[in-house]
Design a protein around this motif. Structure first.
Motif, short mmCIF file in Angstrom:
data_model
loop_
_atom_site.label_atom_id
_atom_site.label_comp_id
_atom_site.label_asym_id
_atom_site.label_seq_id
_atom_site.Cartn_x
_atom_site.Cartn_y
_atom_site.Cartn_z
N VAL A 1 43.88 31.91 26.71
CA VAL A 1 44.89 31.62 27.74
C VAL A 1 44.32 31.97 29.11
N LEU A 2 43.70 33.15 29.21
CA LEU A 2 43.12 33.55 30.49
C LEU A 2 42.00 32.61 30.93
N GLN A 3 41.20 32.14 29.98
CA GLN A 3 40.15 31.17 30.32
C GLN A 3 40.74 29.89 30.87
N LYS A 4 41.79 29.39 30.24
CA LYS A 4 42.45 28.16 30.70
C LYS A 4 43.05 28.35 32.09
N MET A 5 43.71 29.50 32.28
CA MET A 5 44.29 29.77 33.59
C MET A 5 43.20 29.86 34.66
N TYR A 6 42.08 30.47 34.31
CA TYR A 6 40.98 30.58 35.26
C TYR A 6 40.41 29.21 35.62
N MET A 7 40.27 28.33 34.62
CA MET A 7 39.75 26.99 34.88
C MET A 7 40.71 26.17 35.75
N LEU A 8 42.01 26.44 35.64
CA LEU A 8 43.02 25.69 36.38
C LEU A 8 43.52 26.43 37.61
N ARG A 9 42.81 27.47 38.01
CA ARG A 9 43.32 28.34 39.08
C ARG A 9 43.48 27.65 40.43
N PHE B 1 46.12 35.26 42.27
CA PHE B 1 46.94 35.81 41.19
C PHE B 1 46.17 35.81 39.87
N VAL B 2 45.53 34.71 39.54
CA VAL B 2 44.80 34.59 38.27
C VAL B 2 43.69 35.63 38.21
N GLU B 3 42.95 35.79 39.29
CA GLU B 3 41.85 36.75 39.30
C GLU B 3 42.36 38.19 39.17
N ARG B 4 43.49 38.50 39.79
CA ARG B 4 44.07 39.84 39.66
C ARG B 4 44.61 40.06 38.24
N LEU B 5 45.19 39.03 37.66
CA LEU B 5 45.70 39.12 36.30
C LEU B 5 44.57 39.43 35.32
N ILE B 6 43.47 38.71 35.45
CA ILE B 6 42.33 38.94 34.56
C ILE B 6 41.77 40.34 34.76
N LYS B 7 41.72 40.78 36.00
CA LYS B 7 41.22 42.13 36.27
C LYS B 7 42.14 43.18 35.64
#
Length: 122
Positions: A19-27, A35-41
């Protein structure tokens, strides 16, 4: 994330790190990039509860993050390399164990029913 990590009528569940990979690709097209980068962190590369395969063939679940070493969380090992359950699951801190590393992650249904109830305490 529960929408993605749970089975739906129209698709199978996927693992939290997928899910995180998909969100990162669609960021840049679907999500706020910051937001996506902070979420992953915050969640880590392998969020708590992610089922992972190790280079040794063992199977584990991520129990605790390691902010200093995101690729080396604390794991709870429950299956050996022959896919037989250990008599008692045990904890391994990857940052302190150079013989093991994560090589794959699995969806939440990979071992449905075989995992039982494991406590994921901080």
């Amino acid at each position: 994330m529960p929408t993605f990590t749970s089975d739906r009528v129209y698709r199978k569940a996927i693992s939290p790190n997928e899910v995180l990979q998909k969100m990162y690709m669609l960021r840049y097209t679907h999500y706020d990039p910051e937001f996506v980068e902070r979420l992953i962190k915050a969640l880590g590369i392998y969020p708590v509860g992610t089922l992972v395969g190790l280079n040794t063939g063992e199977l584990a679940i991520v129990k605790k993050q390691n902010p200093a070493h995101p690729l080396k969380p604390t794991l709870l090992l429950f299956f050996n390399s022959s896919r037989e359950p250990y008599p008692e699951p045990f904890e391994v801190v990857l940052a302190e164990d150079d013989s093991r590393c994560i090589v794959s992650s699995m969806g939440p249904n990979a071992f449905k029913g075989a995992l039982g109830e494991f406590a994921l305490e901080e």
